[in-house]
Design a protein around this motif. Structure first.
Motif, short mmCIF file in Angstrom:
data_model
loop_
_atom_site.label_atom_id
_atom_site.label_comp_id
_atom_site.label_asym_id
_atom_site.label_seq_id
_atom_site.Cartn_x
_atom_site.Cartn_y
_atom_site.Cartn_z
N HIS A 137 -11.06 2.45 39.78
CA HIS A 137 -10.16 1.43 40.34
C HIS A 137 -10.67 0.03 40.01
O HIS A 137 -11.86 -0.24 40.15
N PRO A 138 -9.78 -0.85 39.65
CA PRO A 138 -10.21 -2.20 39.24
C PRO A 138 -10.38 -3.16 40.41
O PRO A 138 -9.94 -4.30 40.35
N THR A 139 -11.01 -2.68 41.48
CA THR A 139 -11.14 -3.51 42.68
C THR A 139 -12.60 -3.77 42.99
O THR A 139 -13.39 -2.84 43.13
N VAL A 140 -12.96 -5.04 43.11
CA VAL A 140 -14.35 -5.42 43.38
C VAL A 140 -14.52 -5.59 44.90
O VAL A 140 -13.70 -6.24 45.54
N PRO A 141 -15.59 -4.98 45.49
CA PRO A 141 -15.78 -5.07 46.94
C PRO A 141 -15.92 -6.52 47.42
O PRO A 141 -16.65 -7.30 46.82
N TYR A 142 -15.21 -6.84 48.50
CA TYR A 142 -15.03 -8.23 48.92
C TYR A 142 -16.34 -8.93 49.28
O TYR A 142 -16.69 -9.96 48.69
N GLU A 143 -17.08 -8.39 50.24
CA GLU A 143 -18.24 -9.12 50.77
C GLU A 143 -19.30 -9.39 49.70
O GLU A 143 -19.89 -10.45 49.64
N LEU A 144 -19.53 -8.39 48.85
CA LEU A 144 -20.57 -8.54 47.82
C LEU A 144 -20.19 -9.63 46.83
O LEU A 144 -20.99 -10.51 46.50
N ALA A 145 -18.96 -9.57 46.35
CA ALA A 145 -18.56 -10.46 45.26
C ALA A 145 -18.42 -11.90 45.72
O ALA A 145 -18.64 -12.83 44.96
N ARG A 146 -18.06 -12.07 46.98
CA ARG A 146 -17.78 -13.39 47.51
C ARG A 146 -18.99 -14.32 47.41
O ARG A 146 -18.86 -15.51 47.33
N SER A 147 -20.20 -13.70 47.42
CA SER A 147 -21.41 -14.52 47.48
C SER A 147 -21.86 -14.99 46.10
O SER A 147 -22.86 -15.67 45.99
N MET A 148 -21.14 -14.62 45.06
CA MET A 148 -21.70 -14.88 43.73
C MET A 148 -20.65 -15.42 42.77
O MET A 148 -19.57 -14.85 42.65
N ARG A 149 -20.99 -16.49 42.06
CA ARG A 149 -20.05 -17.08 41.12
C ARG A 149 -19.71 -16.11 39.99
O ARG A 149 -18.57 -16.01 39.55
N ALA A 150 -20.74 -15.41 39.52
CA ALA A 150 -20.54 -14.57 38.34
C ALA A 150 -19.62 -13.40 38.62
O ALA A 150 -19.21 -12.69 37.70
N SER A 151 -19.23 -13.18 39.89
CA SER A 151 -18.29 -12.09 40.15
C SER A 151 -16.96 -12.35 39.45
O SER A 151 -16.18 -11.44 39.23
N SER A 152 -16.72 -13.61 39.07
CA SER A 152 -15.48 -13.90 38.33
C SER A 152 -15.45 -13.13 37.01
O SER A 152 -14.38 -12.88 36.47
N TYR A 153 -16.62 -12.76 36.50
CA TYR A 153 -16.63 -12.02 35.22
C TYR A 153 -15.97 -10.65 35.34
O TYR A 153 -15.52 -10.09 34.34
N PHE A 154 -15.93 -10.13 36.56
CA PHE A 154 -15.25 -8.84 36.73
C PHE A 154 -13.74 -8.96 36.50
O PHE A 154 -13.08 -8.00 36.19
N LEU A 155 -13.21 -10.19 36.66
CA LEU A 155 -11.79 -10.38 36.36
C LEU A 155 -11.52 -10.03 34.89
O LEU A 155 -10.61 -9.28 34.58
#
Ligand code: EPZ
Length: 431
Positions: free
Chosen positions: A82-100
Motif C-alpha cells: 500500500h502506498p501509505t506512509v504512517p502519519y506520526e513517523l513521517a510527520r517528524s521528518m522533512r525527507a518523508s516527502s521523498y516517499f511521495l
C-alpha cells in the motif's frame, strides 16, 4: 529527551576522524529502495535518527530490512502493498516527502503526511507537486496528508521556479519509471543528487546530467538489485573542519571528497586556518599566534557555500577580529541559534536574513539548546572553543544528523559527554 551534552571547552582537537555516510544522500537513497524491483544492499549508511525513522517507516509499510553489519543494511521493499506512509513517523521528518515521489513512481499513488523536519520556517512543497503534475499526476490534501495519484506517468518538461534540492530529487523519483523522457531544468546540483542518480543508474535507470542544472531522465521498466556505498557527508566533514579551526587544533578528516568541501575550505583559509587537501582527506589546523579575521559569507545552492554550514561558520566568526556579515536567504529561520550564542558572549545582530557578527575573540560556557540540527552542531563547536562548561539541551536535533558526535569529539581529545539529567522533564513541564 533527558540527555544533554556536557562540554568542557578549551582543548584543541587533534588527531584523525573518519566521516560517516551523507545524511541527505542516505535519506533519499533509502526512500529510493521503494523503486527497486529486487532486494538491494546499502553500505556507509550513517547511524543517525533520521535514518532510523526512514527504516521504521519502510518496515511499517511491509519492507524487510536487515542490518548486516555496522552501516550496512539490506532492503527488500517488494512486499510493500500500500502506498501509505504512517502519519506520526513521517510527520517528524522533512525527507518523508521523498516517499511521495518513490511511491508515485511505483504505485502511481501516494499518501504521505505533510513533511516536518527542522523548523527553518515555512517549508512548502509546491515545487514537488508541480513536478508531479508535469508528469501527469494530480494532488490533493486531506487531514494533513498529501495524496498524489495518476493513471500513468509520462515524461515531461519541468522547470523549477527556484533551485530546490527536495523537489529535484522527487522529480527524478517520479521520472525514473515514467514513460518517455523527462527534462528537469533549473535543477539543484548538490553532491547528494549526483549520488542518488549514481545509485539509480547502477540499478538500471537512465539519468543524465545530475550535478548540472539540466537533468534528463528516460523512463525504464525495471530496476535491479545492487550493492551501493553512500558518499561521505559533506556537512559532517565541514562541521569537523570548523571544529578543528575553532579549537585551534590539528585534525585529519578522513573519508571525504575534498571537491565537495571547496567552498568551506576557501572560507576557512580566508579566516586564517590552514587547509590541506589529499585524495580522500583534508587536514585543518591553525598555526600558533594566528588571529582569525572577519569574512563575509552568503549561502548559495551548490557549489556555493551551503546553508547547512552557516551556523557553524558563524560561530567561528565570533572568534575573529572585526565585523563579519553573514547572509542566509535559503530558509527564513536559520538564525535561531544566535540567541543561544549570545548566552555565551557572542555579539551578533540579526536583521531578517542578515547577521552582523562583531568578533569577540572568545566565548564563555553556558547552558544552551540546539534549536535545530546545524544550530546544534554550532553549539558543540562553541562549547569546545569556549572557556568553562557548556550544557546543550535538545540534543535529539543533533542526533538526527551526526553519528556518534560525542565519541568522535572525545577521540580527538575534546571533553564532551552525553549525560542523563533526570530532572529535565520537570523543567520541560514547568519551564
Ligand atoms: C535540503 O532541504 C536539505 N535536506 C537541507 O538540509 C538543506 O538545508 C536544503 O536542502 C538546502 O540545501 C535534505 O536533503 C533532507 P530545498 P530541502 O527544497 O530539500 C523552498 C540539514 O540541515 N521551497 O532546496 O527541504 C524552501 O522553503 C537540512 O541537513 C519551496 O518554497 O530544501 C527553501 O526556502 C536542513 N517550495 C528553498 O526552497 C518547494 O516546493 C530551498 O529548499 C521546495 C522548496
Amino acid at each position: 529527551m533527558m540527555d544533554k551534552y556536557v562540554i568542557r571547552g578549551g582543548n584543541p582537537l587533534n588527531g584523525e576522524i573518519v566521516i560517516s555516510g551523507a545524511k541527505n544522500a542516505a535519506v533519499a537513497i533509502v526512500a529510493a529502495t521503494i523503486l527497486c524491483d529486487e532486494p538491494c544492499v546499502l553500505e556507509n549508511v550513517p547511524e543517525i535518527s533520521d535514518i532510523s525513522i526512514c527504516l521504521k517507516i519502510l518496515r511499517e509499510m511491509g519492507a524487510k530490512i536487515n542490518v548486516l553489519s555496522k552501516n550496512v543494511i539490506s532492503f527488500d521493499t517488494t512486499a510493500i502493498k500500500h502506498p501509505t506512509v504512517p502519519y506520526e513517523l513521517a510527520r517528524s521528518m522533512r525527507a518523508s516527502s521523498y516517499f511521495l515521489g518513490t511511491l508515485l513512481g511505483r504505485f502511481h499513488e501516494a499518501y504521505v503526511p505533510m513533511p516536518g523536519g527542522c523548523d527553518l520556517g515555512d517549508r512548502p512543497i509546491d515545487q514537488h507537486l508541480k513536478a508531479f503534475r508535469c508528469l501527469g499526476a494530480e494532488d490533493d490534501m486531506h487531514a494533513g496528508t498529501v495524496h498524489v495519484k495518476c493513471d500513468n506517468l509520462y515524461g515531461g518538461n519541468i522547470y523549477f521556479d527556484f533551485i530546490t534540492v527536495g523537489a529535484t530529487i522527487n522529480a527524478i523519483f517520479a521520472a525514473v519509471k515514467a514513460k518517455g523522457l523527462t527534462v528537469i531544468e533549473n535543477a539543484a546540483k548538490e553532491p547528494h543528487i549526483v549520488d542518488l542518480a549514481n545509485f539509480l543508474n547502477s540499478m538500471g535507470a537512465d539519468i543524465r546530467g545530475a550535478g548540472t542544472d539540466v537533468i534528463k531522465v528516460r523512463g525504464v521498466d525495471y530496476l535491479k538489485g545492487i550493492t551501493y556505498a553512500i558518499i561521505p557527508d559533506q556537512i559532517e566533514a565541514g562541521t569537523y573542519m570548523v571544529m578543528a579551526a575553532a579549537t585551534r587544533g590539528d585534525v585529519m578528516i578522513k573519508n571525504v571528497i575534498p571537491k565537495h568541501l571547496e567552498s568551506i575550505s576557501a572560507k576557512l583559509r580566508k579566516i586564517g586556518a590552514k587547509v590541506e587537501e589529499f585524495d580522500e582527506s583534508v587536514r585543518v589546523y591553525v598555526e600558533p599566534n594566528t588571529k582569525f579575521v572577519k569574512t563575509s559569507v552568503r549561502t548559495m545552492p551548490h557549489p556555493g557555500f551551503p546553508t547547512d554550514m552557516q551556523p557553524q561558520l558563524s560561530t567561528l566568526l565570533t572568534l575573529a577580529e572585526g565585523t563579519s556579515i553573514v547572509t542566509d536567504d535559503i530558509f527564513e529561520n536559520r538564525f535561531r541559534y544566535v540567541a543561544e550564542l549570545r548566552r555565551m558572549g557572542a555579539d551578533i545582530l540579526v536583521d531578517g536574513k542578515v547577521a552582523i557578527i562583531q568578533g569577540v575573540g572568545h566565548l564563555a560556557g553556558a547552558p544552551v539548546k540546539a534549536t535545530d540540527l546545524r544550530a546544534g552542531a554550532a553549539m558543540v563547536i562553541a562549547g569546545l572553543a569556549a572557556d568553562g562548561e557548556t550544557i546543550i539541551d535538545d540534543i535529539h536535533h543533533i542526533e538526527r544528523g551526526y553519528e556518534n558526535i560525542d565519541a568522535k569529539v572525545r577521540a580527538l581529545g575534546g571533553d564532551m559527554v552525553r549525560r542523563y539529567y533526570p530532572d529535565s522533564n520537570v523543567q520541560a513541564i514547568t519551564g
